[in-house]
Design a protein around this motif. Structure first.
Motif, PDB file in Angstrom:
ATOM      1  N   PHE A  68       0.825  -1.206   0.000  1.00 14.10           N
ATOM      2  CA  PHE A  68       0.000   0.000   0.000  1.00 14.10           C
ATOM      3  C   PHE A  68       0.861   1.260   0.000  1.00 14.10           C
ATOM      4  N   ARG A  69       0.653   2.108  -0.998  1.00 15.76           N
ATOM      5  CA  ARG A  69       1.370   3.392  -1.041  1.00 15.76           C
ATOM      6  C   ARG A  69       0.411   4.446  -1.563  1.00 15.76           C
ATOM      7  N   ARG A  70       0.368   5.584  -0.851  1.00 17.93           N
ATOM      8  CA  ARG A  70      -0.569   6.620  -1.269  1.00 17.93           C
ATOM      9  C   ARG A  70       0.104   7.491  -2.328  1.00 17.93           C
ATOM     10  N   GLY A  81      -0.084   1.482 -14.107  1.00 18.75           N
ATOM     11  CA  GLY A  81       1.098   0.880 -13.488  1.00 18.75           C
ATOM     12  C   GLY A  81       1.445   1.441 -12.118  1.00 18.75           C
ATOM     13  N   ARG A  82       0.593   2.296 -11.577  1.00 18.16           N
ATOM     14  CA  ARG A  82       0.860   2.874 -10.256  1.00 18.16           C
ATOM     15  C   ARG A  82      -0.467   2.969  -9.502  1.00 18.16           C
ATOM     16  N   TYR A  83      -0.611   2.150  -8.479  1.00 15.98           N
ATOM     17  CA  TYR A  83      -1.867   2.062  -7.743  1.00 15.98           C
ATOM     18  C   TYR A  83      -1.592   2.208  -6.256  1.00 15.98           C
ATOM     19  N   GLN A 116      -3.255   0.292  -3.725  1.00 16.26           N
ATOM     20  CA  GLN A 116      -2.988  -1.097  -3.328  1.00 16.26           C
ATOM     21  C   GLN A 116      -2.452  -1.778  -4.577  1.00 16.26           C
ATOM     22  N   PHE A 117      -1.231  -2.266  -4.495  1.00 19.24           N
ATOM     23  CA  PHE A 117      -0.675  -3.008  -5.619  1.00 19.24           C
ATOM     24  C   PHE A 117      -0.076  -4.288  -5.058  1.00 19.24           C
ATOM     25  N   HIS A 118       0.442  -5.130  -5.923  1.00 16.28           N
ATOM     26  CA  HIS A 118       0.900  -6.446  -5.470  1.00 16.28           C
ATOM     27  C   HIS A 118       2.336  -6.685  -5.870  1.00 16.28           C
ATOM     28  N   THR A 155      16.547  11.581  -9.341  1.00 21.15           N
ATOM     29  CA  THR A 155      15.514  12.586  -9.621  1.00 21.15           C
ATOM     30  C   THR A 155      14.748  12.266 -10.898  1.00 21.15           C
ATOM     31  N   LYS A 156      13.445  12.579 -10.884  1.00 26.71           N
ATOM     32  CA  LYS A 156      12.645  12.374 -12.098  1.00 26.71           C
ATOM     33  C   LYS A 156      12.424  13.721 -12.795  1.00 26.71           C
ATOM     34  N   ASN A 157      13.036  14.787 -12.272  1.00 27.49           N
ATOM     35  CA  ASN A 157      12.884  16.125 -12.846  1.00 27.49           C
ATOM     36  C   ASN A 157      13.780  16.277 -14.084  1.00 27.49           C
ATOM     37  N   VAL A 202      20.279   4.108  -7.994  1.00 29.18           N
ATOM     38  CA  VAL A 202      20.559   4.120  -6.551  1.00 29.18           C
ATOM     39  C   VAL A 202      19.411   3.503  -5.763  1.00 29.18           C
ATOM     40  N   ARG A 203      18.261   3.248  -6.430  1.00 31.24           N
ATOM     41  CA  ARG A 203      17.077   2.681  -5.772  1.00 31.24           C
ATOM     42  C   ARG A 203      16.497   3.690  -4.789  1.00 31.24           C
ATOM     43  N   GLY A 204      15.188   3.567  -4.575  1.00 32.33           N
ATOM     44  CA  GLY A 204      14.487   4.556  -3.771  1.00 32.33           C
ATOM     45  C   GLY A 204      14.641   4.393  -2.269  1.00 32.33           C
ATOM     46  N   THR A 207       9.864   0.400 -14.634  1.00 33.36           N
ATOM     47  CA  THR A 207      10.595  -0.554 -13.798  1.00 33.36           C
ATOM     48  C   THR A 207       9.638  -1.642 -13.325  1.00 33.36           C
ATOM     49  N   ILE A 208       9.904  -2.879 -13.734  1.00 35.98           N
ATOM     50  CA  ILE A 208       9.010  -3.944 -13.282  1.00 35.98           C
ATOM     51  C   ILE A 208       9.542  -4.626 -12.024  1.00 35.98           C
ATOM     52  N   CYS A 209      10.860  -4.570 -11.831  1.00 31.95           N
ATOM     53  CA  CYS A 209      11.440  -5.285 -10.692  1.00 31.95           C
ATOM     54  C   CYS A 209      12.671  -4.544 -10.197  1.00 31.95           C
ATOM     55  N   GLY A 210      12.810  -4.454  -8.897  1.00 31.25           N
ATOM     56  CA  GLY A 210      13.984  -3.788  -8.355  1.00 31.25           C
ATOM     57  C   GLY A 210      14.473  -4.514  -7.111  1.00 31.25           C
ATOM     58  N   TRP A 252      14.719  -8.873  -3.935  1.00 33.79           N
ATOM     59  CA  TRP A 252      14.090  -8.059  -4.976  1.00 33.79           C
ATOM     60  C   TRP A 252      12.584  -8.177  -4.867  1.00 33.79           C
ATOM     61  N   ALA A 253      11.889  -7.270  -5.535  1.00 34.37           N
ATOM     62  CA  ALA A 253      10.435  -7.389  -5.626  1.00 34.37           C
ATOM     63  C   ALA A 253      10.011  -6.942  -7.012  1.00 34.37           C
ATOM     64  N   PHE A 254       9.026  -7.641  -7.578  1.00 35.51           N
ATOM     65  CA  PHE A 254       8.466  -7.135  -8.837  1.00 35.51           C
ATOM     66  C   PHE A 254       7.001  -6.773  -8.657  1.00 35.51           C
ATOM     67  N   GLY A 255       6.543  -5.839  -9.472  1.00 34.51           N
ATOM     68  CA  GLY A 255       5.164  -5.372  -9.415  1.00 34.51           C
ATOM     69  C   GLY A 255       4.297  -6.253 -10.305  1.00 34.51           C
ATOM     70  N   VAL A 256       3.335  -6.938  -9.685  1.00 34.30           N
ATOM     71  CA  VAL A 256       2.491  -7.871 -10.434  1.00 34.30           C
ATOM     72  C   VAL A 256       1.679  -7.127 -11.504  1.00 34.30           C
ATOM     73  N   GLU A 257       1.110  -5.961 -11.140  1.00 37.98           N
ATOM     74  CA  GLU A 257       0.304  -5.212 -12.112  1.00 37.98           C
ATOM     75  C   GLU A 257       1.127  -4.847 -13.342  1.00 37.98           C
ATOM     76  N   ARG A 258       2.366  -4.408 -13.109  1.00 41.92           N
ATOM     77  CA  ARG A 258       3.200  -3.984 -14.246  1.00 41.92           C
ATOM     78  C   ARG A 258       3.584  -5.168 -15.115  1.00 41.92           C
ATOM     79  N   VAL A 259       3.894  -6.291 -14.488  1.00 38.79           N
ATOM     80  CA  VAL A 259       4.245  -7.477 -15.273  1.00 38.79           C
ATOM     81  C   VAL A 259       3.029  -7.944 -16.082  1.00 38.79           C
TER      82      VAL A 259
HETATM   83  P1  ATP Z   1       8.934   3.560  -8.942  1.00 35.09           P
HETATM   84  O1  ATP Z   1      10.273   4.177  -9.171  1.00 35.09           O
HETATM   85  O2  ATP Z   1       8.219   3.145 -10.228  1.00 35.09           O
HETATM   86  O3  ATP Z   1       8.066   4.338  -8.005  1.00 35.09           O
HETATM   87  P2  ATP Z   1       9.861   2.005  -6.731  1.00 35.09           P
HETATM   88  O4  ATP Z   1      11.334   2.138  -6.764  1.00 35.09           O
HETATM   89  O5  ATP Z   1       9.084   2.851  -5.785  1.00 35.09           O
HETATM   90  O6  ATP Z   1       9.237   2.156  -8.211  1.00 35.09           O
HETATM   91  P3  ATP Z   1      10.064  -0.554  -5.448  1.00 35.09           P
HETATM   92  O7  ATP Z   1       9.845  -0.042  -4.093  1.00 35.09           O
HETATM   93  O8  ATP Z   1      11.419  -0.960  -5.861  1.00 35.09           O
HETATM   94  O9  ATP Z   1       9.469   0.485  -6.514  1.00 35.09           O
HETATM   95  O10 ATP Z   1       9.066  -1.775  -5.718  1.00 35.09           O
HETATM   96  C1  ATP Z   1       9.371  -2.829  -6.628  1.00 35.09           C
HETATM   97  C2  ATP Z   1       8.380  -2.869  -7.761  1.00 35.09           C
HETATM   98  O11 ATP Z   1       7.045  -2.736  -7.302  1.00 35.09           O
HETATM   99  C3  ATP Z   1       8.501  -1.747  -8.777  1.00 35.09           C
HETATM  100  O12 ATP Z   1       9.528  -2.019  -9.686  1.00 35.09           O
HETATM  101  C4  ATP Z   1       7.158  -1.759  -9.431  1.00 35.09           C
HETATM  102  O13 ATP Z   1       7.075  -2.777 -10.416  1.00 35.09           O
HETATM  103  C5  ATP Z   1       6.241  -2.111  -8.300  1.00 35.09           C
HETATM  104  N1  ATP Z   1       5.588  -0.907  -7.754  1.00 35.09           N
HETATM  105  C6  ATP Z   1       6.101   0.019  -6.911  1.00 35.09           C
HETATM  106  N2  ATP Z   1       5.179   0.947  -6.593  1.00 35.09           N
HETATM  107  C7  ATP Z   1       4.040   0.593  -7.255  1.00 35.09           C
HETATM  108  C8  ATP Z   1       2.717   1.131  -7.337  1.00 35.09           C
HETATM  109  N3  ATP Z   1       2.354   2.210  -6.640  1.00 35.09           N
HETATM  110  N4  ATP Z   1       1.817   0.489  -8.117  1.00 35.09           N
HETATM  111  C9  ATP Z   1       2.143  -0.618  -8.812  1.00 35.09           C
HETATM  112  N5  ATP Z   1       3.367  -1.171  -8.780  1.00 35.09           N
HETATM  113  C10 ATP Z   1       4.307  -0.590  -8.007  1.00 35.09           C
END
Ligand code: ATP
Ligand code: MG
Length: 426
Positions: A107-109, A115-117, A119-121, A204-206, A252-254, A275-278, A299-306
């Protein structure tokens, strides 16, 4: 937050089955932790100056108990902190390292978009208690293997090494000096992070700051021999299997907790949510959240994005249908019909019973029942005609291939099940 209904949910099940199969082959075992954790776990684990902790967590205080102490809780925004907490709480590494995986909602607000929700998985894998570069490589290969099993194309691997804390410290000083010398080009976010977390400015995404970030001092130039050797071994293992990668010095990862190897799998097809997996190594996290120090990679991958990619690349599997559809012209035959269906299901046959929407109308005409049978995708109709039942028989009729209906004795359902499961109608 999304509802996932059929037929979409079948795609989720398909992916989950692939994940389970691959995890089993690679000896990763399933771990399940609570959706709620103490907020402090994420603050300590992810770092105070991260997007997640600063603005994305769903946090609340629960009801105070008799002593008046309410708990500060958060819906988990990611899986690693909870797994690490569980592992240290249960002294789970007492007899050596462990390989774990999970599939779970996070869960992230954030601002919802493709690809960004909120509640995601995530599917996540963690190898805890292992220090060597072979485990970093195994983790990367594991994710890579998942893409192969799913059939994903055009997923690129980006690699970087963040070195060790003291190497980062020297790089950090150089980075602060560099950004200070260019302070007029920094945006508000960057100014705020200049002293708290300058490495994150590189992330940065700017668009206006891309050039500045590209020209910044490279961490790689500050790494010592041990860190470089670790990174080289990871690459040698990948190379030997023909896995391709790009070094991305700005990766550098978040989150704050990484050291040495970090990586992302990226797809061009998903736009800015590419990014599907980090993941990466996090040797200091367990200690940081109060456990006994142990090295780890995850690592974790985002199910919705995959799944978005699966659809984009038209890898969607064929829908699953029942093998037989039971046609019951007269409701009086239901007890007998349903008993036979239960027996068939126990023998591995997927069976769907015809059901009417309005019992006052009876079971519906023969014709309308056959129409439903057809729409179900079943290969066979099993017809519980009153006359046949009276003779102790049931009729099996092919729906998708040529052939007459055949009568089977209720006393010999082995033959019936064998016919349904024969390859002819698969
Ligand atoms: P982004 O840079 O896209 O915000 P992140 O670095 O915050 O990604 P991680 O915390 O590394 O993402 O999470 C691993 C994976 O989970 C991401 O690569 C992505 O596929 C998925 N993910 C992250 N946030 C979301 C979201 N809000 N909705 C759907 N998928 C997400
Ligand atoms: Mg994010």
């Amino acid at each position: 937050m999304n509802d996932i209904l059929p037929p979409e949910s079948a795609l989720w099940e398909w992916l989950e089955e692939k994940v389970r199969a691959v995890m089993h082959q690679w000896s990763y075992r399933n771990v399940r932790t609570p959706v709620l954790e103490h907020t402090g776990l994420f603050v300590r684990g992810l770092g105070e100056v991260t997007d997640i902790v600063e603005k994305e967590m769903y946090s609340f205080e629960d009801r105070a108990d008799k002593q008046g102490d309410a708990d500060h809780l958060s819906l988990r925004p990611e899986g690693t902190a909870g797994v690490v907490r569980a592992v240290s709480e249960h002294s789970y590494l007492y007899d050596g390292g462990k390989r774990l995986y999970y599939m779970a909602p996070m869960f992230r607000r954030e601002r919802p978009q493709r690809g960004r929700y909120r509640q995601f998985h995530q599917v996540g894998a963690e190898a805890l208690g292992f220090a060597g570069p072979e485990v970093d490589a195994e983790m990367i290969l594991l994710a890579h293997e998942l893409w192969q099993q799913i059939g994903l194309k055009d997923v690129t691997l980006q690699l970087n090494s963040l070195g060790q804390p003291e190497e980062r410290q020297r790089h950090r000083e150089a980075l602060i000096a560099y950004f200070q010398a260019n302070e007029d080009q920094l945006d508000e976010d960057a100014k705020r992070r200049l002293h708290s977390n300058p490495l994150r400015i590189l992330d940065t995404k700017n668009p206006a700051m891309q050039e500045l970030a590209t020209q910044a001092p490279k961490l790689m130039e500050y790494l010592g021999d041990a860190s470089l050797k670790h990174f080289e071994q990871v690459q040698a293992i990948l190379q030997a299997q023909g896995v391709k990668w790009q070094i991305n010095p700005r990766l550098v990862r978040g989150l704050d907790y990484y050291n040495l190897t970090v990586f992302e799998f990226v797809s061009e097809a998903l736009g800015s949510q590419g990014t599907i997996c980090g993941g990466g190594r996090y040797d200091y996290l367990i200690e940081q959240i109060g456990g006994k120090a142990a090295p780890a990679v995850g690592w974790a991958f985002g199910v919705e994005r995959v799944l978005e990619l699966v659809k984009e690349q038209q890898l969607v599997p064929a829908a699953k249908s029942p093998s037989v559809y039971a046609i019951v012209p007269d409701a009086a035959a239901l007890p007998q019909a349903m008993a036979l269906l239960t027996a068939l299901r126990r023998m591995g046959v997927a069976a769907q019973l015809h059901t009417s929407a309005d019992s006052a109308q009876g079971m519906g005409s023969f014709k309308s029942q056959f129409k439903r049978a057809d729409a179900s995708g079943a290969a066979w109709a099993l017809v519980f005609g009153t006359d046949e039942l009276a003779r102790g028989e049931v009729a099996l009729k092919p729906l998708r291939h040529a052939g007459e209906q055949v009568l089977y004795a209720l006393s010999n359902i082995d033959a019936l099940a064998a016919r349904i499961q024969s390859p002819i109608a698969q």
